[in-house]
Design a protein around this motif. Structure first.
Motif, mmCIF file in Angstrom:
data_model
loop_
_atom_site.group_PDB
_atom_site.id
_atom_site.type_symbol
_atom_site.label_atom_id
_atom_site.label_comp_id
_atom_site.label_asym_id
_atom_site.label_seq_id
_atom_site.Cartn_x
_atom_site.Cartn_y
_atom_site.Cartn_z
ATOM 1 N N GLU A 1 50.529 30.564 37.221
ATOM 2 C CA GLU A 1 50.300 31.284 38.467
ATOM 3 C C GLU A 1 48.852 31.112 38.950
ATOM 4 O O GLU A 1 48.612 30.569 40.016
ATOM 5 C CB GLU A 1 50.608 32.773 38.259
ATOM 6 N N VAL A 2 47.908 31.631 38.184
ATOM 7 C CA VAL A 2 46.497 31.553 38.554
ATOM 8 C C VAL A 2 45.654 31.298 37.309
ATOM 9 O O VAL A 2 46.082 31.581 36.188
ATOM 10 C CB VAL A 2 46.005 32.852 39.256
ATOM 11 N N LYS A 3 44.439 30.782 37.539
ATOM 12 C CA LYS A 3 43.500 30.517 36.442
ATOM 13 C C LYS A 3 42.095 30.917 36.871
ATOM 14 O O LYS A 3 41.707 30.691 38.022
ATOM 15 C CB LYS A 3 43.513 29.027 36.074
ATOM 16 N N PHE A 4 41.352 31.489 35.931
ATOM 17 C CA PHE A 4 39.951 31.833 36.156
ATOM 18 C C PHE A 4 39.172 31.427 34.908
ATOM 19 O O PHE A 4 39.730 31.397 33.806
ATOM 20 C CB PHE A 4 39.776 33.339 36.391
ATOM 21 N N GLU A 5 37.876 31.168 35.081
ATOM 22 C CA GLU A 5 37.088 30.816 33.909
ATOM 23 C C GLU A 5 35.609 31.106 34.127
ATOM 24 O O GLU A 5 35.132 31.247 35.254
ATOM 25 C CB GLU A 5 37.289 29.355 33.535
ATOM 26 N N ASP A 6 34.919 31.198 33.015
ATOM 27 C CA ASP A 6 33.472 31.335 32.987
ATOM 28 C C ASP A 6 32.967 30.484 31.841
ATOM 29 O O ASP A 6 33.468 30.583 30.718
ATOM 30 C CB ASP A 6 33.060 32.796 32.798
ATOM 31 N N GLU A 7 31.997 29.648 32.114
ATOM 32 C CA GLU A 7 31.532 28.685 31.117
ATOM 33 C C GLU A 7 31.045 29.358 29.835
ATOM 34 O O GLU A 7 31.226 28.821 28.732
ATOM 35 C CB GLU A 7 30.415 27.836 31.717
ATOM 36 N N LYS A 8 30.468 30.553 29.960
ATOM 37 C CA LYS A 8 29.897 31.222 28.792
ATOM 38 C C LYS A 8 30.873 32.170 28.108
ATOM 39 O O LYS A 8 30.688 32.504 26.929
ATOM 40 C CB LYS A 8 28.644 31.994 29.208
ATOM 41 N N GLN A 9 31.906 32.619 28.843
ATOM 42 C CA GLN A 9 32.758 33.669 28.291
ATOM 43 C C GLN A 9 34.177 33.222 27.952
ATOM 44 O O GLN A 9 34.802 33.798 27.068
ATOM 45 C CB GLN A 9 32.798 34.856 29.266
ATOM 46 N N GLY A 10 34.723 32.253 28.651
ATOM 47 C CA GLY A 10 36.072 31.810 28.342
ATOM 48 C C GLY A 10 36.900 31.579 29.589
ATOM 49 O O GLY A 10 36.358 31.337 30.673
ATOM 50 N N LYS A 11 38.201 31.692 29.446
ATOM 51 C CA LYS A 11 39.089 31.474 30.588
ATOM 52 C C LYS A 11 40.351 32.326 30.439
ATOM 53 O O LYS A 11 40.721 32.735 29.335
ATOM 54 C CB LYS A 11 39.454 30.003 30.727
ATOM 55 N N ILE A 12 40.993 32.569 31.548
ATOM 56 C CA ILE A 12 42.243 33.326 31.555
ATOM 57 C C ILE A 12 43.244 32.616 32.458
ATOM 58 O O ILE A 12 42.861 31.866 33.363
ATOM 59 C CB ILE A 12 42.048 34.777 32.037
ATOM 60 N N THR B 1 31.155 37.321 37.794
ATOM 61 C CA THR B 1 30.567 35.975 37.724
ATOM 62 C C THR B 1 31.607 34.884 37.475
ATOM 63 O O THR B 1 31.277 33.699 37.525
ATOM 64 C CB THR B 1 29.521 35.921 36.602
ATOM 65 N N TRP B 2 32.844 35.265 37.192
ATOM 66 C CA TRP B 2 33.885 34.280 36.929
ATOM 67 C C TRP B 2 34.289 33.581 38.218
ATOM 68 O O TRP B 2 34.034 34.071 39.322
ATOM 69 C CB TRP B 2 35.102 34.931 36.287
ATOM 70 N N LYS B 3 34.939 32.420 38.078
ATOM 71 C CA LYS B 3 35.401 31.648 39.228
ATOM 72 C C LYS B 3 36.876 31.297 39.068
ATOM 73 O O LYS B 3 37.339 31.017 37.965
ATOM 74 C CB LYS B 3 34.584 30.363 39.368
ATOM 75 N N GLN B 4 37.586 31.321 40.180
ATOM 76 C CA GLN B 4 38.990 30.896 40.156
ATOM 77 C C GLN B 4 39.045 29.376 40.200
ATOM 78 O O GLN B 4 38.317 28.734 40.963
ATOM 79 C CB GLN B 4 39.761 31.480 41.329
ATOM 80 N N THR B 5 39.877 28.804 39.370
ATOM 81 C CA THR B 5 40.022 27.351 39.323
ATOM 82 C C THR B 5 41.376 26.941 39.881
ATOM 83 O O THR B 5 42.331 27.725 39.886
ATOM 84 C CB THR B 5 39.875 26.824 37.884
ATOM 85 N N ARG B 6 41.458 25.703 40.338
ATOM 86 C CA ARG B 6 42.684 25.220 40.955
ATOM 87 C C ARG B 6 43.747 24.911 39.902
ATOM 88 O O ARG B 6 43.430 24.442 38.811
ATOM 89 C CB ARG B 6 42.406 23.968 41.791
ATOM 90 N N VAL B 7 44.983 25.152 40.269
ATOM 91 C CA VAL B 7 46.119 24.828 39.409
ATOM 92 C C VAL B 7 46.792 23.593 39.985
ATOM 93 O O VAL B 7 47.130 23.558 41.176
ATOM 94 C CB VAL B 7 47.121 25.992 39.336
ATOM 95 N N ALA B 8 46.968 22.572 39.174
ATOM 96 C CA ALA B 8 47.621 21.345 39.637
ATOM 97 C C ALA B 8 49.003 21.663 40.195
ATOM 98 O O ALA B 8 49.715 22.530 39.668
ATOM 99 C CB ALA B 8 47.730 20.342 38.496
ATOM 100 N N ASN B 9 49.376 20.963 41.239
ATOM 101 C CA ASN B 9 50.635 21.235 41.914
ATOM 102 C C ASN B 9 51.832 21.172 40.964
ATOM 103 O O ASN B 9 52.744 21.988 41.028
ATOM 104 C CB ASN B 9 50.838 20.245 43.061
ATOM 105 N N ILE B 10 51.799 20.231 40.043
ATOM 106 C CA ILE B 10 52.928 20.055 39.128
ATOM 107 C C ILE B 10 53.021 21.203 38.122
ATOM 108 O O ILE B 10 54.071 21.453 37.540
ATOM 109 C CB ILE B 10 52.825 18.706 38.389
ATOM 110 N N LEU B 11 51.914 21.933 37.925
ATOM 111 C CA LEU B 11 51.904 23.070 37.002
ATOM 112 C C LEU B 11 52.085 24.399 37.707
ATOM 113 O O LEU B 11 52.347 25.418 37.065
ATOM 114 C CB LEU B 11 50.581 23.101 36.220
ATOM 115 N N SER B 12 51.950 24.410 39.014
ATOM 116 C CA SER B 12 51.953 25.663 39.770
ATOM 117 C C SER B 12 53.343 26.184 40.086
ATOM 118 O O SER B 12 53.485 27.315 40.533
ATOM 119 C CB SER B 12 51.194 25.474 41.088
#
Length: 261
Positions: A137-148, A112-123
């Motif tokens: 490198e990459v970011k994922f998150e879930d509103e109820k569980q957290g983010k990685i 159920t998690w979603k990959q989120t965009r990384v700003a160009n200056i941070l990527s």
């Protein structure tokens, strides 16, 4: 008071009906009226198609507000745990992987998690193939569980020894002291480090951390895992606020444990 005289509309229409001027015949005109009509129709159609061509640009939401899809719709299920899917990074995923500065990594993640965009200056996109500072490198998150997120740091930033392993850099405490701000998003106080451990997977060594970070931008609870391979130190971070942490601590721990380079 003076009143302005005006010709009634009915008189105008009556006049146009009773005194229609005689038009010259087509044969006596120097301009072909059929060509004029066709040209006008052509211009009208051309303008219309130009307008229609712009419609998708208006209707398509800009990338900044576009909703990401759940990873379970495109990632394969984990062979060892059916409640997770597997993200395995390839060169198409990040600039650093394409440049060969980061070795491929993988981890499990709830579908159920979603990959989120990384700003160009941070990527790190702007500084490859030689970046002086860490990048995301990459970011994922879930509103109820957290983010990685996966953070990569040039090895030279931590040691002058080429191709060093994480043990060559120093103790777990020394490594997190250098990388802590990239876990929290701001600063890391030594008192916020609750637990450290060392994990061996074949020839690869991982340092693992449990942090309680009440002032962190990433969240008040953070789990982290670091290793070194090639010319890069890779840091995996799982974060949650107090509410998320109560229900998702075990899930975040499972995600962290699955990470490997």
């Amino acid at each position: 008071m003076a009143t302005a005289s005006a010709t009634p509309l009915t008189s105008i229409f009556a006049s146009s009906r009773t005194s229609t001027p005689k038009l010259p015949s087509l044969t006596s005109c120097n301009i072909n009226t059929h060509q004029i009509s066709n040209q006008q129709n052509s211009i009208s159609r051309r303008d219309l198609f130009k307008g229609l061509a712009l419609v998708p640009l208006v209707l398509t939401p800009p990338p900044s507000i576009a909703r990401e899809v759940e990873v379970g719709s495109y990632l394969p299920p984990s062979p060892s745990n059916p409640s997770f899917v597997v993200f395995q990074a390839t060169p198409k995923d990040t600039p650093a992987l394409r440049a060969g500065n980061v070795q491929p990594y993988k981890f499990f993640i709830p579908p159920t998690w979603k990959q989120t965009r990384v700003a160009n200056i941070l990527s790190g996109n702007y500084c490859q193939p030689k970046c002086a500072e860490p990048w995301i490198e990459v970011k994922f998150e879930d509103e109820k569980q957290g983010k990685i997120q996966v953070v990569a740091s040039p090895l030279i930033r931590l040691t002058n020894k080429p191709n060093a392993k994480i043990e060559d850099i120093g103790s777990p405490e020394k490594v997190i002291a250098s990388l802590g701000p990239f876990v929290t998003g701001n600063t890391l106080d030594p008192d916020e480090l609750l637990e450290t451990s060392v994990e061996k997977r074949g020839d690869q060594t991982y340092y693992k951390y449990v942090l309680e970070t009440p002032y962190a931008l990433t969240g008040s609870h953070n789990l982290a895992k670091a290793t070194a391979k090639g010319s890069t130190v890779v840091l995996f971070v799982a974060s949650a606020n107090d509410k998320q942490w109560q229900s998702s601590r075990e899930t975040l721990q499972a995600i962290l444990d699955s990470f490997e380079v």
